[in-house]
Design a protein around this motif. Structure first.
Motif, mmCIF file in Angstrom:
data_model
loop_
_atom_site.group_PDB
_atom_site.id
_atom_site.type_symbol
_atom_site.label_atom_id
_atom_site.label_comp_id
_atom_site.label_asym_id
_atom_site.label_seq_id
_atom_site.Cartn_x
_atom_site.Cartn_y
_atom_site.Cartn_z
ATOM 1 N N GLY A 1 62.631 -10.610 -21.000
ATOM 2 C CA GLY A 1 62.394 -9.864 -22.015
ATOM 3 C C GLY A 1 63.609 -9.183 -22.867
ATOM 4 N N ASP B 1 63.243 2.656 -25.108
ATOM 5 C CA ASP B 1 63.154 1.684 -24.954
ATOM 6 C C ASP B 1 64.278 0.270 -25.228
ATOM 7 O OD1 ASP B 1 60.900 2.909 -23.299
ATOM 8 O OD2 ASP B 1 58.583 1.465 -25.209
ATOM 9 N N VAL B 2 65.240 0.425 -24.453
ATOM 10 C CA VAL B 2 66.345 -0.383 -24.759
ATOM 11 C C VAL B 2 66.270 -1.414 -23.329
ATOM 12 C CG1 VAL B 2 68.793 -0.621 -25.405
ATOM 13 C CG2 VAL B 2 67.021 1.916 -26.252
ATOM 14 N N GLY C 1 60.661 2.449 -20.773
ATOM 15 C CA GLY C 1 59.668 1.566 -20.141
ATOM 16 C C GLY C 1 59.463 -0.006 -19.162
ATOM 17 N N ARG D 1 57.528 -1.701 -19.384
ATOM 18 C CA ARG D 1 56.638 -2.533 -19.731
ATOM 19 C C ARG D 1 56.075 -1.467 -21.269
ATOM 20 N NH1 ARG D 1 52.399 -5.093 -17.409
ATOM 21 N NH2 ARG D 1 51.794 -6.189 -19.473
ATOM 22 N N PRO D 2 55.252 -1.688 -22.359
ATOM 23 C CA PRO D 2 55.298 -0.952 -23.649
ATOM 24 C C PRO D 2 54.082 -0.173 -22.948
ATOM 25 C CG PRO D 2 55.146 -3.769 -24.064
ATOM 26 C CD PRO D 2 55.311 -3.538 -22.998
ATOM 27 N N HIS E 1 50.800 0.991 -23.083
ATOM 28 C CA HIS E 1 49.104 1.243 -23.303
ATOM 29 C C HIS E 1 48.597 2.595 -22.985
ATOM 30 C CE1 HIS E 1 45.480 -1.139 -22.921
ATOM 31 N NE2 HIS E 1 46.516 -2.612 -24.041
ATOM 32 N N TRP E 2 47.733 2.718 -23.674
ATOM 33 C CA TRP E 2 45.910 3.380 -23.455
ATOM 34 C C TRP E 2 45.969 3.660 -22.579
ATOM 35 C CZ3 TRP E 2 41.539 1.434 -22.979
ATOM 36 C CH2 TRP E 2 41.660 0.107 -22.719
ATOM 37 N N SER E 3 45.651 2.083 -21.547
ATOM 38 C CA SER E 3 45.051 2.589 -20.462
ATOM 39 C C SER E 3 45.244 2.992 -19.432
ATOM 40 C CB SER E 3 44.625 0.890 -19.871
ATOM 41 O OG SER E 3 46.028 0.124 -19.651
ATOM 42 N N ASP E 4 46.776 3.532 -19.330
ATOM 43 C CA ASP E 4 48.012 4.249 -18.811
ATOM 44 C C ASP E 4 47.547 5.443 -18.340
ATOM 45 O OD1 ASP E 4 48.736 1.270 -18.305
ATOM 46 O OD2 ASP E 4 49.966 1.764 -19.273
ATOM 47 N N ARG F 1 47.503 -4.701 -23.597
ATOM 48 C CA ARG F 1 48.227 -4.856 -23.718
ATOM 49 C C ARG F 1 49.222 -5.984 -23.942
ATOM 50 N NH1 ARG F 1 45.436 -4.326 -18.749
ATOM 51 N NH2 ARG F 1 45.808 -1.853 -18.578
ATOM 52 N N GLN F 2 50.465 -5.628 -23.606
ATOM 53 C CA GLN F 2 51.726 -6.570 -24.393
ATOM 54 C C GLN F 2 52.769 -6.387 -23.219
ATOM 55 O OE1 GLN F 2 51.866 -8.036 -26.774
ATOM 56 N NE2 GLN F 2 50.141 -6.484 -28.279
ATOM 57 N N TRP G 1 57.441 -7.026 -22.446
ATOM 58 C CA TRP G 1 58.377 -6.786 -23.081
ATOM 59 C C TRP G 1 58.454 -8.462 -23.700
ATOM 60 C CZ3 TRP G 1 58.699 -2.715 -25.980
ATOM 61 C CH2 TRP G 1 58.509 -1.368 -25.116
ATOM 62 N N THR G 2 58.903 -8.720 -24.662
ATOM 63 C CA THR G 2 58.990 -9.647 -25.674
ATOM 64 C C THR G 2 60.977 -10.400 -26.358
ATOM 65 O OG1 THR G 2 57.100 -10.113 -26.744
ATOM 66 C CG2 THR G 2 59.141 -12.200 -26.959
ATOM 67 N N GLY G 3 62.062 -11.119 -24.831
ATOM 68 C CA GLY G 3 62.857 -11.179 -25.082
ATOM 69 C C GLY G 3 63.091 -11.924 -26.611
ATOM 70 N N MET H 1 67.502 -1.648 -31.111
ATOM 71 C CA MET H 1 66.341 -2.783 -30.940
ATOM 72 C C MET H 1 65.302 -3.201 -31.638
ATOM 73 S SD MET H 1 66.727 -3.373 -28.232
ATOM 74 C CE MET H 1 65.007 -3.899 -27.256
#
Lengths: 791, 353
Positions: free
Chosen positions: A518, A571-572, A603, A605-606, A608-611, B100-101, B103-105, B342
């Motif tokens: 990722g 987010d990097v 983050g 992960r990206p 999400h509203w469910s969080d 829900r995503q 991260w994609t490299g 990014m």
């Protein structure tokens, strides 16, 4: 090289389309980077005839004229030019015309008299600087004729990209020769308008010493292989005629005075720089081409005092240097408005000497640019005679005595032998002899013999110092014949015998793996501002910001993270595979090694509203996970260990090959912590993993909560459990939780581990597992002082 | 199945009603029929013990069948109701809510371009060769037929190594290679022809950063040397490459040029893809874009590595992946390719925004 369309047209005696010129030159190897229109668009102006001139009642310097512009209406125009006469024809700007400077011509009153238009000077049309009076037209054109029909369309200036091997293209004649070749038409040197002095005899040949017009000439430095000179007395220094000004302007040069303009004209036409000295300022009087003395200095034409580099070739009079040969002349001997006697120099200087001198003084001029690429040693005489005739034509005067041509060392242009078979071997096509001859003659070579012994003798022209051997002629033949004419057919080939460099495949493997984690690949500049003590220094860096070669990847990545933070991106996730450098010492080349580095922040992960707005950021455990994978990709066989507050990877020999942990950076308050790591990429043989039969019996799983010392490493507990549990079919130990805080004995934390038991040949019973747990508890207590929390 | 015994008729009727029972009545009915203590069927089963043998035979089998039928009917009805409830719940979920995503490299545009180029040349029998980025001036210039102190050197503004690394004699001065061509020399010195290699790598120039220049950039170079290689092979190989790389209809042209290490030398242009040859600002109105420099390996370069140019001929080429990436992605400034923004990387790399 800036070339004028009109100048080229004068050579070719035919109109040229600018786009066509650019296309043809490009296909001959001299691409045109830009085409610029020179001079005003005369579309708005017409020819007008003044029918009456009378004094202005209220102003001595103004006249009131009646102007016929061919429209049928006669206009009253107030004019301040002294040269306006009744019956004269002049350019006229009608009412409503916008001038090149943006002025709109309107009906207005000048000192009480109405004026309905404007009679124009050359400058007002954008045609030069002459503002002494109206541009008087000597034309039969009727009033109302567009000015463009009278003066011709504007010129075009080509910016020709000339490669360093083609000095001949730094003159209009060379470019005209190429165009003539492409258009298959003849070309000829343009005549000099109003030429006089055709009876100038050819220069007198001499060795390294001569006298010209009372001036002693001596060549003591062989860097000057030819020196033509003339003394012309009684010249009138002043403005150049319009045609000469326009020629220079078309080629991008400003007119200075008639004498200097002549030298520039010949330079731009024939690629032969020249210099005119005020003969009255020469001490001796003498002119010498000699080696510079230690510590000599010169005030050059631009008024700067320059130290002449040791060993440079200089032009001097009896007492002092008066020019850095091929670079720039001196200020004191410059032709000025009061000059009456001119010493004209036309020489051939060794290109490498000129180049060395211009680099040493840091002064690149039109002359040095040409000399260091090579001027035509054999054509210098023609250029010189043209300059003398031009000078006599535009500045008057007479040649004092005879002109001289000093040739200290005689030489001929090289003769090259060409085998048509070699042409075929390199180009892959058989060309007819006639075509080969056409190509060679077209570039100005002389073909001396027919190919009876399979060879042709070719005398190359003096303006092509790049043509030294047979292969140079092969290229010329391909170029003139046309690269388009060479076929494009795939012919059989032998594949390469070499294997891929394994480092390339190792890097590709790492890249693919890192993308799979990722991360985004970046490519940072390998020159950095700071680094470790082993980072190699550059001798001539662009700036201190780029003074070192990087000895690590991660610092540059951290700077990129800071740039992201500056753009409010939190987010990097970055990685880079690249070369890092380490000084080896002893004048040897630095050690280069391939490394991969990564950084992560923000983050996990990206969002999400469910969080529910909660945001889990990358922590050290994420970084360690990436690091473990990165080490496996880049440095198989290395193991990861704890060292201080970070992890290090060590190769089987125990040498550190990478690290992972928190990364120092300028973290804004709102941003998350930055983690990263780096590891050396090694080439390794990657054998395919071998299949192990999949288990056929179920596993039994037990969770244990252990009381572990605050500073006691869990890794030791896992290792012990796995070791002791081997005979009890313990398959795996997984840490599932850690708890610190209330309800625990002093100095202890609770670590929950999940033990997975599995036998390869049967289903384990509860009794089997209970027995194993009992044994393992005992080992933990005895060997590591670890007890079960529940007991 | 029929439950002919008259005393079973009421239960049989209730069995038939189970598939239509509402959810809130299902549990009560199950208890009423099957309840362990007071269930009607349970009571009947218990009462079997008090019956005569004939009656037991008559009733026993029927009651057991009835019990199994009730079990099955209640289970089926319960499953049916659960499925209905799930469907209703599913209908109430807003499926337009964001997913829900993860991260994609992403690959860097330049290394991606390099990989594509390498793959095409692999298909033409080329393999990958690499070399060091710090070189001697001998390998970077002299062996490649750069005349000493010649204007051709001006095309290569060179960065030299300082300190103990840079103080060598002429020929041994250490510099950052200005092109990947020294690797040509290394390959040719490494063994006899034929050679067919592509050489990707970083090269350096003493050029300040501006929208179209960078002090370090990638280059990919190629070299083919064998008996009988001609300019026709050069044109064919590179034209094939251009059409594989940019599309089968790509227009290609070769123009004469100058490089010290090739002769004849050429530039290869491809038809501008933005204007399709009509002329636009991107191609400066020419309809063509310069993509690579190439030429036949110079005789002197072959001699410098001990090869007889009368026997061996070859071609070489080089191109700049940054420029190709700029054209491909429409980048106005080369510096974008050296940053780590990014937003940029995910935009051109197609990653998670």
């Amino acid at each position: 090289m800036k070339a004028s369309r009109r100048w080229l047209e004068a050579f070719l005696r035919q109109p040229l389309d600018p786009a066509d010129v650019a296309a043809r030159l490009g296909m001959l190897g001299a691409p045109v980077d830009a085409i610029e229109q020179v001079g005003a668009d005369l579309g708005a102006f017409v020819v007008a005839q003044v029918t009456d001139v009378r004094p202005h009642p209220n102003a001595d310097k103004l006249r009131v004229t009646t102007v016929d512009d061919g429209s049928g209406t006669l206009w009253t125009v107030v004019c301040g030019a002294p040269n306006v006469v009744a019956g004269g024809k002049y350019p006229f700007a009608r009412l409503g015309t916008t001038m090149p400077d943006g002025l709109l011509i309107e009906r207005r009153k000048l000192r009480g008299e109405a004026s309905e238009g404007m009679l124009c000077s050359a400058r007002e049309l954008g045609l030069g600087q002459d503002h002494d009076g109206l541009l008087a037209l000597t034309t039969d054109a009727a009033p109302g004729t567009p000015m463009a029909d009278v003066l011709g369309a504007p010129d075009h200036r080509f910016e020709v990209d000339v490669t360093p091997n083609r000095p001949d293209l730094l003159g209009h004649k060379g470019i005209a020769r190429e165009l003539a070749l492409s258009l298959r038409v003849p070309f000829r040197l343009p005549a000099i308008p109003g030429e006089v002095g055709l009876d100038v005899p050819p220069p007198h040949r001499a060795g390294d010493e001569a006298t010209v017009g009372g001036v002693r000439l001596a060549i003591t430095d062989r860097g000057c292989a030819r020196f033509l000179a003339a003394v012309i007395r009684g010249v009138t220094v002043g403005p150049s005629p319009a045609w000469l000004v326009e020629r220079l302007q078309g080629a991008g040069l400003r007119s200075i005075n008639n004498v200097v303009d002549v030298t520039n004209y010949v330079m731009l036409e024939l690629n032969q720089p020249m210099h005119a000295y005020d003969a009255g300022t020469l001490r001796g009087p003498a002119v010498l081409a000699r080696t510079a003395r230690d510590g000599e200095s010169l005030v050059t034409l631009d008024g700067v005092t320059r130290t002449i580099p040791a060993g440079a070739l200089v032009i001097a009079d009896a007492e002092r240097a008066i020019g850095i040969a091929g670079v720039m002349g001196g200020h004191d001997t410059e032709v000025s408005a009061t000059t009456t006697d001119v010493f004209l120099e036309c020489a051939w200087f060794d290109p490498s000497r000129v180049r060395a001198a211009r680099r040493a003084v840091g002064l690149s001029t039109d002359a040095s640019h040409r000399f260091e690429r090579g001027t035509d040693r054999w054509g210098a005489s023609d250029a010189f005679q043209r300059a003398v005739r031009l000078l006599l034509t535009v500045a008057g005067g007479t040649v004092d005595g005879q002109t001289v041509d000093c040739v200290p060392v005689a030489a001929n242009p090289p003769r090259i032998f060409l085998r048509p078979a070699r042409v075929a071997q390199v180009l892959g096509l058989d060309l007819a002899w006639t075509e080969i001859e056409r190509c060679l003659v077209g570039i100005g070579a002389t073909v001396v013999s027919k190919p009876d012994d399979g060879r042709i003798a070719v005398d190359v022209p003096g303006w092509r110092p790049d043509l030294l051997s047979e292969i140079d002629l092969v290229e010329e033949i391909a170029r003139v014949h046309g690269y388009d004419e060479i076929p494009t057919e795939v012919r059989p080939f032998r594949p390469g015998a070499r294997q891929d460099d394994p480092a390339w495949n190792a890097a590709a493997h790492v890249r693919t793996g890192m993308v799979g984690l990722g991360l985004a690949e970046v490519m940072t500049l390998p020159m950095v501002a700071s680094g470790g003590p082993a980072a190699p220094h550059l001798l001539n860096p662009l700036s201190a910001e780029h003074g070192l070669l990087r000895d690590a990847i991660v610092p540059a990545l951290a700077r990129q993270v800071e740039a992201n933070w500056a753009a409010h991106t939190g987010d990097v996730r970055l990685f880079e595979v690249g070369t890092v450098f380490e000084r080896a010492g002893g004048g040897t080349r630095p050690i280069e090694r391939m490394a991969v580095g990564f950084v992560v922040t923000g983050g996990r992960r990206p969002a999400h509203w469910s969080d529910g707005g909660a945001r889990a950021a990358f922590d050290r455990w994420d970084a360690r996970g990436i690091f473990d994978r990165m080490v496996a990709l880049a440095h198989p066989g290395a193991s990861v260990q704890v060292e201080g507050d970070r992890w290090v990877a060590k190769d089987p020999a125990g040498l550190p090959v990478g690290w992972c942990g928190a990364v120092a950076a300028d973290v804004p308050a709102w941003a998350d912590q930055l983690f990263g790591g780096e590891v050396t990429v090694v080439v390794s043989t990657r054998s395919a993993p071998q299949y192990i039969p999949l288990p056929t019996y179920p596993a039994s799983v037990r969770d244990l909560a252990l009381l572990v010392g605050i500073e006691q490493p869990v890794a030791a507990i896992s290792d012990l459990l796995l070791q002791r549990g081997r005979r009890h079919a313990l398959e795996a130990v997984t840490v599932v939780d850690e708890y610190r805080g209330a309800g625990l004995p002093e100095g202890r934390r609770s670590v929950a581990v999940r033990l997975t038991f599995r036998a390869p040949d049967r289903t384990l019973t509860d009794a089997d597992v209970d027995q194993a747990i009992g044994r393992l508890r005992t080992s933990l207590e005895r060997e590591l002082d670890v007890t079960l929390r529940s007991s | 199945m029929s439950y002919e015994h008259p005393s079973l008729a009421p239960l049989a009727a209730r069995l038939a009603a189970v598939p239509t029972l509402p959810a809130d009545a299902l549990d009560a009915e199950e208890i009423a029929v099957m309840g362990r203590k007071q269930g009607e069927l349970t009571l009947l089963l218990k009462s079997l013990a008090t019956l005569s043998i004939e009656e037991k035979r008559a009733m026993g089998g029927a009651l057991n069948q009835l019990k199994q039928a009730f079990d099955a009917a209640f289970a089926a009805r319960r499953a049916e109701l659960a499925a209905t409830a799930a469907a209703v719940e599913a209908r109430q979920v807003d499926l337009t809510m964001p997913a829900r995503q993860s991260w994609t490299g992403t690959r860097h545009p330049v290394t991606l371009v390099v990989d594509e180029i390498v793959e095409i040349f692999r298909g033409l029998g080329f393999t990958v060769a690499l070399g060091p980025e710090v070189e001697t001036d001998a390998l970077n210039f002299t062996m490649l037929n750069f005349p000493p102190d010649h204007p051709a050197m001006d095309m290569h503004d060179t960065l030299y190594l300082g300190g103990e690394g840079g103080g060598g004699q002429v020929g041994e001065r250490l510099l950052l290679r200005t092109h990947t061509s020294p690797v040509q020399i290394r390959v040719m010195q490494d063994g006899p022809p034929p050679y067919r290699v592509v050489i990707p790598g970083m090269v350096y120039r003493n050029d300040a950063f501006d929208p179209s220049h960078a002090p370090a950039f990638s280059q990919i170079e190629g070299l083919a040397v064998d008996e009988g290689i001609t300019f026709v092979d050069l044109k064919a190989t590179l034209t094939h490459f251009a059409r594989r790389f940019l599309g089968p209809d790509t227009r290609v042209r070769f123009r004469p040029s100058f490089f010290p290490f090739t002769e004849p030398s050429a530039e290869m242009d491809v038809g501008c893809r933005l204007c399709d040859g009509a002329g636009c600002p991107a191609c400066k109105g020419t309809g063509w874009m310069e993509i690579l420099g190439c030429g036949m390996v110079h005789e002197q370069v072959l001699r410098n590595v001990g090869l007889d140019p009368e026997r061996w001929t070859g071609f070489a080429f080089g191109m700049g992946p940054q420029r190709i990436a700029m054209q491909r992605y429409g980048l106005p400034d080369i510096r974008l390719l050296y940053g780590g923004d990014m937003r940029f990387l995910t935009q051109v790399g197609g990653g998670t925004p």
